[in-house]
Design an enzyme around this catalytic site. Structure first.
Site, mmCIF file in Angstrom:
data_model
loop_
_atom_site.group_PDB
_atom_site.id
_atom_site.type_symbol
_atom_site.label_atom_id
_atom_site.label_comp_id
_atom_site.label_asym_id
_atom_site.label_seq_id
_atom_site.Cartn_x
_atom_site.Cartn_y
_atom_site.Cartn_z
ATOM 1 N N ASP A 105 0.869 -1.025 -0.041
ATOM 2 C CA ASP A 105 -0.084 -0.077 -0.097
ATOM 3 C C ASP A 105 0.868 1.339 0.035
ATOM 4 O O ASP A 105 2.182 1.122 0.321
ATOM 5 C CB ASP A 105 -1.064 0.008 1.211
ATOM 6 N N TYR A 107 2.843 4.811 0.795
ATOM 7 C CA TYR A 107 3.640 5.462 1.913
ATOM 8 C C TYR A 107 2.442 6.337 2.641
ATOM 9 O O TYR A 107 1.602 6.775 1.970
ATOM 10 C CB TYR A 107 4.751 6.386 1.477
ATOM 11 N N PHE A 118 7.010 2.299 -4.340
ATOM 12 C CA PHE A 118 8.339 2.410 -3.792
ATOM 13 C C PHE A 118 8.794 4.072 -3.955
ATOM 14 O O PHE A 118 9.924 4.521 -3.490
ATOM 15 C CB PHE A 118 9.378 1.392 -4.233
ATOM 16 N N HIS A 227 11.639 -9.175 0.400
ATOM 17 C CA HIS A 227 11.073 -7.879 0.420
ATOM 18 C C HIS A 227 12.431 -6.767 0.610
ATOM 19 O O HIS A 227 13.191 -7.258 1.380
ATOM 20 C CB HIS A 227 10.162 -7.335 1.428
#
Length: 270
Positions: A105, A107, A118, A227
């Protein structure tokens, strides 16, 4: 959903913003702003993704999602700004997709999210996961580590930077999980899987890897790693060399590779 009920995402002042019929609203209600043209209900996505995803707009979950998001933007602080929610689709048309990177989701702190996973806006501090992505790019391809986290350059080259949930309440991670976004982005992933051309999918972390079962087209390359979060990057994200693997795959199929170097915004740094 009829356009009479759909074009009403309020701005921060509580004013209702509307798109003109038949014209994509660039500042208007952003996300689920809809309007009718020739009897068709259209979504704010205006490129070839609109046709590919049009079947979603009439489904019950989408009506519920629309109502929920409309209420959330009216009553709470939500990220990204409404105009930016579909930026991943706007900046990377379906016909141009070469690489898909899945996030979770957006930031959830002020000024960060702008619709690409990202990525953060220029002059915003680079988040830890992106710091680690840059480190892997440096080790893999020799890219220098830039002074910003603005990844629009990737998106414009065909890197679809797609969060599986497209909105979030300010300062509340995962607060819009389970309200319908996953169904919508799953539909986009299915569309991508069905493309009759090679595409690279980078699946980082378990949530992204949970989508692997949807990717059964042998034309595509699926790359998996932990991740890039500081909590997991040392378990195998560092050293995965996904960026060079992606470019080799693209070149093998006579597709222009990605220039992964994000340039400095401020002069004199490299």
């Amino acid at each position: 959903m009829r356009s009479t009920e759909a074009s009403s995402i309020p701005n921060k002042k509580g004013e209702t913003l509307r798109g003109e019929a038949g014209v994509r609203s660039t500042e208007a209600s952003g996300i689920l702003d809809e309007y009718e043209r020739e009897g068709q209900t259209m979504a704010a996505i205006s490129n070839d993704w609109a046709e590919a995803l049009k079947g979603e707009y009439s489904k019950p979950y989408y009506r519920e999602l629309y109502n929920k998001i409309n209420q959330e933007y009216r009553e709470r602080e939500i990220f990204p700004p409404a105009d930016d929610i579909f930026n991943a689709f706007h900046l990377t048309p379906l016909k141009d997709v070469k690489v898909v990177i899945l996030g979770q989701d957006p930031y959830h702190n002020n000024g960060q999210a702008h619709g690409l996973c990202f990525s953060v806006k220029p002059d915003v501090e680079i988040p830890p996961s992106l710091v680690n992505i840059y480190q892997e790019l440096h080790d893999d391809l020799g890219c220098y580590i830039p002074d910003n986290g603005y990844l629009v350059k990737w998106a414009k080259q065909g890197v679809l930077l797609l969060n599986t949930v497209l909105t979030v309440r300010a300062h509340q991670a995962n607060s819009h999980r389970g309200i319908g976004w996953e169904e919508f982005t799953d539909a986009a992933i299915r569309v991508l899987n069905e493309q009759d051309r090679p595409i690279v999918f980078m699946l980082w972390g378990r949530p992204a890897q949970s989508k692997k079962s949807m990717l059964n087209n042998p034309k595509h390359l699926i790359l998996e790693a932990p991740h890039p979060s500081p909590l997991s990057a040392y378990r195998g994200f560092f050293g995965c060399r996904h960026f060079s693997q992606a470019n080799e795959f693209l070149k093998f199929h006579q597709i222009e590779p990605i220039d992964w170097q994000i340039e400095n915004i401020h002069q004199g740094q490299s």
